[in-house]
Design a protein around this motif. Structure first.
Motif, PDB file in Angstrom:
ATOM      1  N   PHE B  17       0.841  -1.195   0.000  1.00 29.53           N
ATOM      2  CA  PHE B  17       0.000   0.000   0.000  1.00 29.53           C
ATOM      3  C   PHE B  17       0.879   1.249   0.000  1.00 29.53           C
ATOM      4  CE2 PHE B  17      -2.463   3.250   2.323  1.00 29.53           C
ATOM      5  CZ  PHE B  17      -3.565   3.316   1.490  1.00 29.53           C
ATOM      6  N   HIS B  18       1.914   1.224   0.842  1.00 29.90           N
ATOM      7  CA  HIS B  18       2.781   2.400   0.941  1.00 29.90           C
ATOM      8  C   HIS B  18       3.436   2.739  -0.394  1.00 29.90           C
ATOM      9  CE1 HIS B  18       5.660   5.238   2.515  1.00 29.90           C
ATOM     10  NE2 HIS B  18       6.685   4.467   2.209  1.00 29.90           N
ATOM     11  N   ILE B  19       4.003   1.733  -1.050  1.00 28.30           N
ATOM     12  CA  ILE B  19       4.817   2.017  -2.229  1.00 28.30           C
ATOM     13  C   ILE B  19       3.987   2.638  -3.352  1.00 28.30           C
ATOM     14  CG2 ILE B  19       4.602  -0.230  -3.365  1.00 28.30           C
ATOM     15  CD1 ILE B  19       7.731   1.958  -3.182  1.00 28.30           C
ATOM     16  N   LEU B 105      12.885  17.548   5.116  1.00 24.74           N
ATOM     17  CA  LEU B 105      12.968  18.429   3.957  1.00 24.74           C
ATOM     18  C   LEU B 105      11.646  18.438   3.192  1.00 24.74           C
ATOM     19  CD1 LEU B 105      15.391  20.002   2.713  1.00 24.74           C
ATOM     20  CD2 LEU B 105      15.594  18.143   1.085  1.00 24.74           C
ATOM     21  N   GLU B 106      11.152  17.222   2.888  1.00 21.78           N
ATOM     22  CA  GLU B 106       9.890  17.144   2.147  1.00 21.78           C
ATOM     23  C   GLU B 106       8.765  17.783   2.924  1.00 21.78           C
ATOM     24  OE1 GLU B 106       8.861  13.032   1.401  1.00 21.78           O
ATOM     25  OE2 GLU B 106      10.958  12.501   1.532  1.00 21.78           O
ATOM     26  N   ALA B 107       8.663  17.380   4.195  1.00 21.13           N
ATOM     27  CA  ALA B 107       7.473  17.747   4.962  1.00 21.13           C
ATOM     28  C   ALA B 107       7.402  19.254   5.174  1.00 21.13           C
ATOM     29  CB  ALA B 107       7.485  17.014   6.301  1.00 21.13           C
ATOM     30  N   MET B 138      15.656  11.595  -2.410  1.00 13.29           N
ATOM     31  CA  MET B 138      16.604  11.198  -1.367  1.00 13.29           C
ATOM     32  C   MET B 138      16.050  10.061  -0.528  1.00 13.29           C
ATOM     33  SD  MET B 138      19.443  12.602  -1.263  1.00 13.29           S
ATOM     34  CE  MET B 138      20.123  12.578   0.381  1.00 13.29           C
ATOM     35  N   SER B 139      14.763  10.147  -0.189  1.00 16.18           N
ATOM     36  CA  SER B 139      14.236   9.096   0.670  1.00 16.18           C
ATOM     37  C   SER B 139      14.189   7.784  -0.096  1.00 16.18           C
ATOM     38  CB  SER B 139      12.909   9.501   1.293  1.00 16.18           C
ATOM     39  OG  SER B 139      11.840   9.107   0.522  1.00 16.18           O
ATOM     40  N   ALA B 140      13.890   7.859  -1.406  1.00 16.65           N
ATOM     41  CA  ALA B 140      13.961   6.638  -2.208  1.00 16.65           C
ATOM     42  C   ALA B 140      15.386   6.085  -2.174  1.00 16.65           C
ATOM     43  CB  ALA B 140      13.538   6.919  -3.643  1.00 16.65           C
TER      44      ALA B 140
HETATM   45  C1  HDD Z   1      11.288   3.859  -3.390  1.00 14.58           C
HETATM   46  C2  HDD Z   1      10.688   4.521  -2.534  1.00 14.58           C
HETATM   47  C3  HDD Z   1      10.291   4.147  -1.123  1.00 14.58           C
HETATM   48  C4  HDD Z   1      10.279   2.895  -0.466  1.00 14.58           C
HETATM   49  C5  HDD Z   1      10.701   1.536  -0.992  1.00 14.58           C
HETATM   50  C6  HDD Z   1       9.780   3.169   0.870  1.00 14.58           C
HETATM   51  N1  HDD Z   1       9.491   4.503   0.991  1.00 14.58           N
HETATM   52 FE1  HDD Z   1       8.640   5.381   2.611  1.00 14.58          FE
HETATM   53  N2  HDD Z   1       8.454   7.119   1.552  1.00 14.58           N
HETATM   54  C7  HDD Z   1       8.984   7.378   0.332  1.00 14.58           C
HETATM   55  C8  HDD Z   1       9.662   6.496  -0.482  1.00 14.58           C
HETATM   56  C9  HDD Z   1       9.800   5.114  -0.197  1.00 14.58           C
HETATM   57  C10 HDD Z   1       8.760   8.846  -0.082  1.00 14.58           C
HETATM   58  C11 HDD Z   1       8.581   9.160  -1.537  1.00 14.58           C
HETATM   59  O1  HDD Z   1       9.856   9.590   0.253  1.00 14.58           O
HETATM   60  C12 HDD Z   1       7.584   9.245   0.889  1.00 14.58           C
HETATM   61  C13 HDD Z   1       6.202   9.212   0.273  1.00 14.58           C
HETATM   62  C14 HDD Z   1       5.517  10.467   0.665  1.00 14.58           C
HETATM   63  C15 HDD Z   1       6.475  11.096   1.560  1.00 14.58           C
HETATM   64  O2  HDD Z   1       6.246  11.931   2.378  1.00 14.58           O
HETATM   65  O3  HDD Z   1       7.714  10.517   1.405  1.00 14.58           O
HETATM   66  C16 HDD Z   1       7.726   8.186   1.972  1.00 14.58           C
HETATM   67  C17 HDD Z   1       7.198   8.386   3.233  1.00 14.58           C
HETATM   68  C18 HDD Z   1       7.531   7.618   4.339  1.00 14.58           C
HETATM   69  C19 HDD Z   1       7.301   8.012   5.712  1.00 14.58           C
HETATM   70  C20 HDD Z   1       6.615   9.300   6.151  1.00 14.58           C
HETATM   71  C21 HDD Z   1       7.621  10.414   6.192  1.00 14.58           C
HETATM   72  C22 HDD Z   1       7.044  11.737   6.645  1.00 14.58           C
HETATM   73  O4  HDD Z   1       6.531  11.796   7.747  1.00 14.58           O
HETATM   74  O5  HDD Z   1       7.134  12.686   5.863  1.00 14.58           O
HETATM   75  C23 HDD Z   1       7.840   6.988   6.503  1.00 14.58           C
HETATM   76  C24 HDD Z   1       7.905   6.939   8.002  1.00 14.58           C
HETATM   77  C25 HDD Z   1       8.361   5.979   5.584  1.00 14.58           C
HETATM   78  N3  HDD Z   1       8.158   6.391   4.293  1.00 14.58           N
HETATM   79  C26 HDD Z   1       8.970   4.799   5.985  1.00 14.58           C
HETATM   80  C27 HDD Z   1       9.273   3.757   5.094  1.00 14.58           C
HETATM   81  C28 HDD Z   1       9.710   2.443   5.504  1.00 14.58           C
HETATM   82  C29 HDD Z   1       9.925   2.011   6.929  1.00 14.58           C
HETATM   83  C30 HDD Z   1       9.894   1.707   4.335  1.00 14.58           C
HETATM   84  C31 HDD Z   1      10.342   0.265   4.127  1.00 14.58           C
HETATM   85  C32 HDD Z   1      10.234  -0.701   4.866  1.00 14.58           C
HETATM   86  C33 HDD Z   1       9.587   2.586   3.225  1.00 14.58           C
HETATM   87  N4  HDD Z   1       9.213   3.807   3.731  1.00 14.58           N
HETATM   88  C34 HDD Z   1       9.677   2.210   1.876  1.00 14.58           C
END
Ligand code: HDD
Ligand code: HEM
Ligand code: HEM
Lengths: 353, 460
Positions: B17-19, B105-107, B138-140
């Motif tokens: 769901f997250h991805i 940074l994003e937030a 960067m987070s990716a």
């Molecule tokens: C390839 C990309 C990718 C992958 C594989 C993951 N994430 Fe993610 N995540 C992101 C790309 C991302 C992002 C694009 O950076 C997000 C989406 C919206 C955002 O705020 O940042 C994000 C948001 C996001 C947030 C909220 C951040 C905030 O408060 O702004 C958390 C805590 C996590 N992720 C944690 C995880 C964990 C524990 C993962 C794996 C087990 C994970 N993510 C896999």
């Protein structure tokens, strides 16, 4: 003692984690509180309430991610122990945070007749998150036990923390709103201050009672003397708050910042008290920060990054609060205000209405 | 069902769901920056309108990404405490750097990007847009580094069963990281390209011929047409890298039981793990050998090599990996066909105006194709790593939490219900926004009176 990284690193990380929990509780506290107050407002006021926290809530929640990240990173053994013990309340909190987080967006973008549904989700989610956080606080203070007395105390702190959040939320609205909503917010704050007082009282009374260690830390000489300012200052703040609330709102909006500042100070004092009681334990009475810390090399790597990045984070957080200072107005995504292109103008006014 | 299985399903459901939402926000941030810059340079209102529409989609996707991401970060502790206890010294710093350098940074800049355009100078708003896009990327980067390290770990030593980092450069630049990162970023670009193309085609079918819709449709089709061949090449290189480091995964992807040369590329088969053979095979002769070894008699590893003397199976479950891989590649081929056909049609007819109706319908049908391929790709990768959680170091079973199964089941059902509702709501709102904007266009035909403008300004 401080020449050995195995000693000072865990301490520094415990302090950093504490700092980020504190910032979280104040920052997300006010926006969760605004959610808790939602049903008491009418529809136009709801939009303004959302607008007052719209630019901030996401960054506020990031402090929770940082806190849990630091726990996980610096004290992995404690992380597992705490989170598996709190499995259910954590799940409730997460569901709550999901509901309210998405409701922010959906209530403005979904078809108009769905709006009440998303308003409901926003309120319910805020309640679930606040209540479960309060519950976890209570359970944690009593040492993560699962007896009936512990559950009862957890329920008590759940209610008090929720009322406390609604208080700081109301204080935030006094600062950000004007007119009728501001008057309402003052009334809400007067109602909420009791929750704060009772909550502080219950926590202060319970923690020394359940643990002789905490009792000894507070009620022995000379600690009693130099700890005395903590409760005294809190009492003075509550009295000052009560006086200020009776006079607000004042002409020219004087003193609208006082309740929020005082509420923040109260949260800080309460937090310092708790930190003093529990140090050096991260899982109360079971695991100290020194026993559960990660390897010093790994902590060092993070510390270097934190030292560089944390000031930058604080810097741009200040920038954001400066950009959105002043009274809240309805939010829109338009790139330009005047001579906006027709479509943008149309979507702009419907965005948050 | 036991706690392990339930925890796996729960983790899989949460991350799937997250991805979905990061895949959109990573690339959409850059696309918005592009729209904003085009508007700044040309002053053409169509780019501003495109920005105005897609920034809403961005805000919505971002919120869903954030809340599901917060769930992810708690899942490590609630369901997989063994993970952090064993590899925390590597995983911890990587996750911490993600929070510190990306999430804040994003937030913070998201607020300025969304609501600050009228409060800050234009350059600061553009900078905020850039920083948000940069932050998501960067987070990716950090999370893919961690995930790649879990597939191809190096730069560590074991002391009393706990991993200690010895070489951070080796950890960050582990062998599969460059392939995984580029493949994921391209996947994000493709997901966004087809999302924009699909919704723009939908608006076009509703009769919306506004310049901004046409420009978005054209832009998205070209973006897709450019990225898909790169993705196919990157995917091929990724597969070769996997062949080197995780041969059992490639054996499962190819559905190949016996090591040997002249192996066919299977288009269809029903792998049967009990009988250790495939039923109903249809394949291209020598195909797999050609793709993986670049000559017809190239030797391909077989699954039977990964069974221990005592019969313990050391390779991943075959059918899910086999099928997930085919779904991803199949979707990729469909993307290639659609986007290249679109570009060809635009070149031969009168540009984007000349795209025929059936083509537009096909584009709408592909709106969420990126999601399908991305999920299928992750399932290939992740299920293909089983039974390991960290290859060769820690099995999934060793990491699971000691939580009563009914508790996990209860939360799992709750999450599933909420996620299902949210996906439906999300897709519904996207099409609703598209429909609303398509209708609003009739209003846009009339120039706004100066009185209306004064009213708008006064309302601010
Ligand atoms: C390839 C990309 C990718 C992958 C594989 C993951 N994430 Fe993610 N995540 C992101 C790309 C991302 C992002 C694009 O950076 C997000 C989406 C919206 C955002 O705020 O940042 C994000 C948001 C996001 C947030 C909220 C951040 C905030 O408060 O702004 C958390 C805590 C996590 N992720 C944690 C995880 C964990 C524990 C993962 C794996 C087990 C994970 N993510 C896999
Ligand atoms: C975001 C895209 C991802 C998707 C869709 C995804 C999907 C999955 C799926 C379906 C499984 C279950 C495999 C099985 O048990 O048969 C799994 C396992 C796992 N993955 Fe990923 N994964 C993703 C990224 C990540 C990342 C970035 C990490 C680590 C930081 C990670 C850590 C894990 C862990 C801990 C497991 C073991 C738990 C389990 O077996 O369910 N995954 N993943
Ligand atoms: C059409 C040709 C493609 C090929 C040959 C290909 C190849 C691969 C391979 C071999 C893997 C597994 C990596 C491993 O073993 O760990 C993989 C994973 C993945 N694929 Fe593809 N792929 C293709 C198209 C696509 C498309 C169109 C998308 C999405 C739009 C996509 C998204 C992903 C994702 C998200 C992963 C998991 C993350 C990763 O390991 O990088 N792929 N791909």
């Amino acid at each position: 003692m401080f020449s050995d990284p195995a000693i000072w690193l865990p301490f520094v990380f415990a302090a950093l984690m504490g700092l980020s929990i504190l910032i979280y509780v104040v920052a997300d506290g006010f926006d969760l509180g605004v959610g808790v107050l939602f049903p008491f407002a009418d529809d136009d006021e709801k939009d303004l309430m959302i607008a007052s926290i719209g630019p901030f809530w996401d960054a506020n929640e990031t402090w929770l991610v940082l806190a849990i990240g630091l726990l996980l990173v610096a004290f992995p053994a404690a992380h597992g122990a705490i989170l598996t013990a709190l499995y259910l309340p954590v799940a409730v909190m997460l569901v709550g945070l999901i509901l309210r987080g998405v409701a922010f967006e959906f209530r403005a973008k979904a078809p108009a007749h769905h709006k009440t549904r998303w308003n409901w989700a926003f309120y319910t989610g805020s309640m679930m998150a606040s209540l479960s956080q309060g519950f976890m606080l209570g359970i944690y203070i009593l040492g993560l036990e699962q007896g009936w007395a512990d559950l009862g105390f957890g329920l008590l702190t759940a209610v008090f923390l929720t009322v406390g959040y609604s208080f700081i939320g109301a204080a935030w609205l006094i600062l950000k709103a004007e007119g009728a909503l501001q008057v309402k917010a003052v009334a809400w704050a007067k109602g909420g201050i009791w929750g704060l007082v009772l909550g502080l009282g219950a926590v202060s009374a319970a923690s020394p009672l359940v643990s002789t260690r905490i009792w000894d830390k507070w009620f022995s000489w000379p600690e009693l003397l130099w700890l005395a300012p903590l409760p005294l200052l809190s009492a003075a703040l509550v009295a000052g708050l009560w006086r200020a609330l009776r006079r607000l709102p004042r002409p020219g909006d004087h003193g609208a910042w006082v309740p929020f500042a005082a509420a923040t100070a109260l949260f800080v004092l309460a937090f310092l008290g708790l930190a003093y009681s529990f140090y050096p334990y991260v899982v109360p009475e079971k695991l100290t920060i020194y026993e559960s810390a990660s390897a010093p090399e790994s902590l060092m790597i993070i510390l270097v990054g934190t030292a560089v990045v944390l000031p930058m984070i604080l810097g741009y957080t200040v920038l954001s609060y400066t950009v959105f200072r002043g009274k809240a107005s309805l939010l829109n995504y338009d790139l330009m205000a005047q001579n906006a292109a027709p479509e943008a103008a149309e979507t702009g006014t419907t965005t948050e209405r | 069902m036991d706690t392990l299985l339930l925890s796996r399903i729960q983790f899989g459901a949460n991350i799937s769901f997250h991805i979905l939402f990061p895949t959109i926000t990573i690339a959409l941030g850059w696309v918005l920056l592009f729209f904003k810059l085009r508007y700044t340079v040309t002053g053409d209102a169509k780019w501003m309108q495109a920005y105005g529409f897609w920034v809403k989609v961005f805000a919505l996707s971002f919120a869903l990404g954030v809340v599901s991401g917060i769930t992810m970060s708690f899942q490590f502790g609630t369901n997989w405490p063994g993970f952090m206890e064993t590899v925390g010294n590597v995983a911890g710093p990587l996750l911490a750097y993600e929070v510190l350098t990306a999430f804040f940074l994003e937030a913070v800049f998201l607020g300025i990007m969304l609501f600050g355009a009228q409060r800050v100078p234009g350059w600061l708003h553009t900078l905020a847009t850039f920083l948000v896009a940069f932050g998501t990327t960067m987070s990716a980067f950090w999370i893919i580094v961690l995930n790649s390290w879990m597939h191809t770990p190096q730069g560590y030593e074991l002391r009393e069963g706990v991993v200690h980092a010895t070489d951070w450069f080796a950890i960050v630049f582990n062998p599969s990281m460059p392939y995984r990162l580029s493949h994921m970023l391209l996947a994000s670009g493709l997901t966004v390209a087809f999302l924009i193309a699909g919704l723009s085609a939908f608006r076009r079918l509703l009769g919306d011929r506004s310049a901004s819709v046409m420009a978005s449709l054209r832009f998205a089709l070209i973006l897709g047409a450019v990225l898909i061949p790169i993705q196919i090449v990157a995917g091929d290189m990724h597969g070769l890298n996997t062949l080197e480091h995780q041969p059992q995964k490639v054996a499962a992807m190819e559905g190949n039981w016996e090591t040997g040369g002249n192996k066919p590329l299977l288009l269809f088969a029903l792998p049967d793990e009990a009988a250790r053979e495939n039923h109903f095979e249809i394949g291209i002769p020598n195909g797999a050998s050609l793709i993986l070894k670049h000559h017809a008699d190239g030797v391909i590893p077989g699954l039977n090599d990964f069974v221990a003397e005592d019969g313990t199976v050391l390779h991943p479950p075959v059918a899910p990996v086999f099928w997930a891989f085919r779904i991803m590649v199949g979707t990729g081929m469909a993307m290639l066909a659609l986007s290249w056909a679109g570009v060809a049609l635009m070149l031969r007819r009168r540009g984007v105006e000349g795209l025929p109706k059936p083509y537009l319908y096909a584009t709408v049908a592909m709106t969420f194709a990126g999601w399908l391929a991305t999920l299928a790709g992750w399932y290939t990768t992740e299920i293909g790593r089983q039974p390991w959680l960290v290859s060769g170091l820690l099995t999934t079973e060793q990491a699971v939490a000691d939580v009563p199964a009914p508790l996990v089941l209860g939360t799992l059902v709750t999450y599933l219900a909420i996620y299902a509702a949210l996906i439906v709501a999300y897709m519904g709102v996207l099409f609703y926004l598209a429909r609303k904007s398509a209708m609003g266009d009739h209003v846009a035909m009339m120039p706004p009176s100066s009185a209306a403008q004064v009213a708008i300004t006064a309302a601010e």
